[in-house]
Design an enzyme around this catalytic site. Structure first.
Site, PDB file in Angstrom:
ATOM      1  N   THR A  93       0.907  -0.990  -0.304  1.00  0.00           N
ATOM      2  CA  THR A  93      -0.086   0.121  -0.377  1.00  0.00           C
ATOM      3  C   THR A  93       0.908   1.478  -0.260  1.00  0.00           C
ATOM      4  O   THR A  93       1.936   1.305   0.833  1.00  0.00           O
ATOM      5  CB  THR A  93      -0.762   0.267   1.581  1.00  0.00           C
ATOM      6  OG1 THR A  93      -2.033   2.007   0.651  1.00  0.00           O
ATOM      7  CG2 THR A  93      -0.450   0.281   2.414  1.00  0.00           C
ATOM      8  N   ILE A  94       0.495   2.151  -1.233  1.00  0.00           N
ATOM      9  CA  ILE A  94       1.329   3.710  -1.051  1.00  0.00           C
ATOM     10  C   ILE A  94       1.180   3.896   0.326  1.00  0.00           C
ATOM     11  O   ILE A  94       1.885   4.984   0.850  1.00  0.00           O
ATOM     12  CB  ILE A  94       0.992   4.620  -2.200  1.00  0.00           C
ATOM     13  CG1 ILE A  94      -0.695   3.956  -2.508  1.00  0.00           C
ATOM     14  CG2 ILE A  94       1.512   3.757  -3.421  1.00  0.00           C
ATOM     15  CD1 ILE A  94      -0.878   5.865  -2.656  1.00  0.00           C
ATOM     16  N   ASP A  95       0.710   3.916   1.150  1.00  0.00           N
ATOM     17  CA  ASP A  95       0.037   4.547   2.390  1.00  0.00           C
ATOM     18  C   ASP A  95       0.770   4.332   3.441  1.00  0.00           C
ATOM     19  O   ASP A  95       0.500   5.125   4.249  1.00  0.00           O
ATOM     20  CB  ASP A  95      -1.556   3.975   2.958  1.00  0.00           C
ATOM     21  CG  ASP A  95      -2.624   4.476   2.470  1.00  0.00           C
ATOM     22  OD1 ASP A  95      -2.386   4.990   1.158  1.00  0.00           O
ATOM     23  OD2 ASP A  95      -3.876   4.466   2.187  1.00  0.00           O
ATOM     24  N   LYS A 132       2.445  34.675  -6.936  1.00  0.00           N
ATOM     25  CA  LYS A 132       1.150  35.557  -6.904  1.00  0.00           C
ATOM     26  C   LYS A 132       0.356  34.656  -5.897  1.00  0.00           C
ATOM     27  O   LYS A 132      -1.120  33.790  -5.847  1.00  0.00           O
ATOM     28  CB  LYS A 132       0.893  36.054  -7.621  1.00  0.00           C
ATOM     29  CG  LYS A 132       0.465  34.835  -9.130  1.00  0.00           C
ATOM     30  CD  LYS A 132      -0.072  35.641 -10.046  1.00  0.00           C
ATOM     31  CE  LYS A 132      -0.633  34.623 -11.035  1.00  0.00           C
ATOM     32  NZ  LYS A 132      -0.032  35.220 -12.433  1.00  0.00           N
ATOM     33  N   ARG A 182      -5.005   6.747   2.913  1.00  0.00           N
ATOM     34  CA  ARG A 182      -6.491   6.996   3.368  1.00  0.00           C
ATOM     35  C   ARG A 182      -6.449   7.706   4.177  1.00  0.00           C
ATOM     36  O   ARG A 182      -7.421   8.512   4.782  1.00  0.00           O
ATOM     37  CB  ARG A 182      -7.100   5.497   3.166  1.00  0.00           C
ATOM     38  CG  ARG A 182      -8.133   5.419   3.480  1.00  0.00           C
ATOM     39  CD  ARG A 182      -8.855   4.255   3.995  1.00  0.00           C
ATOM     40  NE  ARG A 182      -8.744   3.201   3.018  1.00  0.00           N
ATOM     41  CZ  ARG A 182      -9.613   3.309   1.678  1.00  0.00           C
ATOM     42  NH1 ARG A 182     -10.444   3.860   1.181  1.00  0.00           N
ATOM     43  NH2 ARG A 182      -9.593   2.893   0.618  1.00  0.00           N
ATOM     44  N   GLU A 210      -4.689  13.535   2.298  1.00  0.00           N
ATOM     45  CA  GLU A 210      -5.778  13.063   2.219  1.00  0.00           C
ATOM     46  C   GLU A 210      -7.034  12.530   3.226  1.00  0.00           C
ATOM     47  O   GLU A 210      -8.166  12.773   3.360  1.00  0.00           O
ATOM     48  CB  GLU A 210      -5.635  12.127   1.395  1.00  0.00           C
ATOM     49  CG  GLU A 210      -7.191  11.275   0.933  1.00  0.00           C
ATOM     50  CD  GLU A 210      -6.740   9.157  -0.383  1.00  0.00           C
ATOM     51  OE1 GLU A 210      -5.769   9.530  -0.580  1.00  0.00           O
ATOM     52  OE2 GLU A 210      -7.876   9.032   0.636  1.00  0.00           O
TER      53      GLU A 210
END
Ligand code: FBP
Length: 705
Positions: free
Chosen positions: A230-232, A275, A285, A364
């Site tokens: 899992t990338i999490d 700007k 998650r 996230e």
């Protein structure tokens, strides 16, 4: 008549440069396919055995013992190479290791860079042990097991995807094998294919599922092995004494590096065009591991860490309630409103030194740590789960539009009878819910995933927060408190050039003219009219005179215009081609899987111990999944799941980021402190060895001695 010199399309398509351009395979992919990741020492031996390591301790949940009796006694297993020893023993081990096997593999959950290398490692190890071994890949995630939809993995297929990102080879899916019917169908598939083992490459929920499959298939003799994907980055395993078994799931490094590259480019853009505030939500998650790594990689001006916010205590509120002799529970934990104020403060601080731009990173899963939102999520999870259980249709099909869903909630308040949910949702909830912007209501009510999880990725947290920030800054602007600081030297030059006395004008319009290098216009000057009044009072102009152009120019520069650009970095990093770290990690994980299978393990998760250290220290192991499980609320019910690891507030990585907060906010007259990690290079010296979080968290007292 002039000769037609146009090259025909046929000629073009046959030109060697054009052939290179329209070829689907780039040079990068050719190099990736050819790369052979280095192997852990143990895999150089002709075969391996497993050795139980009893020194790790786990706190075992009573419920796990009850539900997973066949695998609860598993131990941590070390993969050991066998070269010499008693001949008869070696022959027996070798015979078992190299007997013909059929092994199935499935991807489960979101893509994570490196998955193809798990297949490559497993395939290479299996074929080396016995060329007759067969690997099959189930299509589209666990559905492929249930429906018996699979492909036989060939060398050609493996070679096409070596060191390449995505899960495209066999695709993935989020179905969970969580009912007797699905389990029976899965067991039938295994039987009909003569499977010896199934490998589940997945996150916390999928490894949980792997443990239940191992239990259910135990008597069929089908082994089940999990792989931490899992990338999490929230599969990090320690024993009760804090000894690390798996420092990080695979894919985390690639995703973080991909987000960091994009975000650091925004840092360059922001500090060039001066700007925009670039506000970047990054995936993960629940846990903020990715945001933390991005902070370390980029030194963005502000990075919110969800886990940090839930520890927040509003000191002012607390002191006030203490003085009154009362208890104010709202002083504990962060509210959205308060968080938006924290962001406003940071923006104002930079504005005061002339920096009307910056980069903010938002995790996230932020909302998971905001109590007021979390309460809604939990209540709505239960209401939706209960509705689905009671009715023959699902909540989202029955109430397709926001207004329908809202009406159902209102009916709960009015007390419809057939449901327990009426007790969960009261008039106060409904009133508070109505105050939330519609797009956010929609987000909170949207469909849960197949594991009952709230889909944070679908909620525009960054938009919601920044809307609140913009609204509050507008109020502060009207009150004259939010201003852009004017460089004193620039001011002096402009006044002198216009023949005006900077000292007189400076004292008339600025609140800090004498002391600071950046000057802030006085709070009571917030319109042309109030400016004119202040100038007249200081006798710079007469009451009916026009404001001199040079002063008007300075004033207009002091009026902030907040311009926000929002981004979501998520799916892009999930599909990226793996970093060298992830290539090596996953290939060795695949090899480990085969060693576990060939030595009869089941209910174990393949892992690499010492991942946080240099490659030469990596050790392949099997971690028992069952002892890692605990009871958690899922879809309104208590279920056994693998515990997610969130950012530890005591970890070195978090403490470094925390201590660098002010420096990276750079609300001072110095340069911004942005860091450029560059793109994922895969080869070459500039490709870093491992995630920064791992580097930092592996530093101990002993290393300092
Ligand atoms: P896994 O836990 O399955 O690896 O998925 C992680 C993730 O990428 C999260 O970061 C994100 O919240 C979620 O998947 C998005 O899910 P979906 O693919 O269903 O949109």
């Amino acid at each position: 008549m002039s000769e037609d010199r146009t090259v025909s399309v046929e000629e073009l398509l046959n030109h060697k440069d054009v052939c290179g351009i329209i070829d689907d395979v780039s040079q990068e992919i050719r190099e990736r396919r050819a790369f052979v990741p280095p192997l852990c020492d143990v895999f150089f031996t002709p075969f391996t055995v497993l050795e139980d390591d009893d020194s790790y301790e786990f706190e075992i949940d009573k419920e796990t013992r009850k539900q997973l009796p066949h695998i609860i006694g598993n131990k941590v297993q070390q993969v050991k190479g066998v070269e010499s020893g008693d001949r008869a023993v070696i022959e027996a081990v070798k015979h078992n290791f190299s007997r013909t096997r059929t092994i199935g593999i499935v991807f489960s959950g979101g893509p994570s860079p490196g998955g193809h290398n798990v297949i490559a490692g497993l395939y290479d190890a299996a074929k080396k042990a016995n060329p007759a071994n067969k690997i099959i890949g189930f299509y589209m995630g666990p559905d492929g097991i249930i429906e018996g939809d699979f492909v036989t993995i060939t060398r050609e297929l493996v070679d096409k995807y070596r060191n390449v990102g995505g899960f495209s080879m066999i695709k993935t899916g989020r179905t969970k094998i969580d009912s007797t019917e699905k389990m029976t169908l899965s067991r039938e598939t295994c039987k009909s294919l003569g499977l010896d083992a199934i490998v589940v490459v997945g996150g916390d929920d999928s490894n949980t599922n792997a443990a239940f499959m191992a239990q259910a298939m135990f008597e069929d003799g089908v082994q089940v092995i999990g792989v931490p994907k899992t990338i999490d980055g929230d599969i990090q395993v320690k024993d009760v004494n804090g000894r690390i078994l798996c420092a990080m799931s695979f894919g985390f490094h690639t995703a973080a590096r991909s987000y960091a590259k994009n975000i650091s480019d925004l840092c360059s853009d922001g500090s060039s065009d001066v700007k925009y505030w670039h506000v970047c939500k990054v995936m993960g998650r629940v846990a903020s591991h990715l945001a933390l790594e991005v902070a370390l990689q980029t030194h963005a001006n502000m990075t919110l860490i969800g886990e940090d916010l839930c520890n927040y205590i509003d000191k002012e509120k607390l002191d006030k309630s203490r003085a009154e002799g009362t208890v104010d529970y709202s002083a504990y934990g962060m509210t959205l409103r308060h968080l938006s104020r924290v962001i406003c403060k940071a923006i104002m601080k930079r504005a005061a030194v002339g920096k009307n731009y910056g980069v903010i990173v938002i995790p996230e899963g932020l909302l998971e740590f905001i109590d007021e939102v979390q309460v809604f999520i939990i209540k709505l999870n239960s209401i939706i789960a209960e509705y689905n259980e009671l009715h023959d249709t699902d909540f989202h099909t029955a109430f397709p539009f926001l207004e329908d869903k809202r009406e159902y909630l209102r009916r709960l308040v009015r007390g419809i009878r057939d449901t327990r949910a009426a007790a969960i949702w009261n008039a106060r909830d409904d009133e508070l819910f109505s105050d939330i912007p519609e797009f956010f209501q929609e987000g909170l009510l949207m469909e849960r995933d197949s594991h009952g999880n709230f889909q944070f990725s679908q909620v525009k947290t960054e938009t919601l927060l920044m809307q609140m920030v913009e609204d509050y800054l507008e109020i502060l602007k009207e009150k004259g408190q939010y201003k852009i600081g004017i460089d004193k030297e620039y001011f002096k030059k402009t006044m002198t050039k216009a023949g005006l006395d900077p000292e007189v004008i400076g004292t008339a319009i600025f609140r800090n003219y004498c002391n600071d290098p950046f000057c802030l216009v006085k709070e009571d000057i917030f319109t042309q009219k109030t400016l004119k009044k202040a100038l007249a009072k200081a006798r710079v102009i007469g009451e009916d005179d026009k404001i001199p152009a040079a002063i008007a120019k300075i004033y207009s520069k002091s009026v902030p215009k907040l311009k926000v650009q929002t981004y979501f970095y998520g799916y892009d990093g999930r599909g990226g081609d793996p970093t060298r770290f992830d290539c090596m990690y996953t290939y060795n994980l695949g090899m480990t899987v085969f060693s576990l299978v060939a030595n009869g393990a089941t209910g174990q998760m393949a892992a690499i111990r010492n991942l946080e250290k240099h490659f030469s220290h990596w050790e392949p192991i099997g971690i028992p999944i069952a002892p890692l499980m605990h009871l958690e609320e899922r879809g309104g019910k208590m279920s056994l799941v693998l515990e997610k690891s969130v950012v530890d507030m005591e970890s070195n990585a978090f403490r470094v980021v925390k201590s660098m907060r002010d420096a990276w906010l750079a609300a001072n007259t110095g340069e911004d402190r942005y860091r450029k990690p560059g793109p994922i290079r895969f080869t070459g010296k500039s490709e870093e060895e491992r995630p920064m979080t791992l580097v930092l968290n592996s530093i101990s007292r002993e290393d300092l001695a």
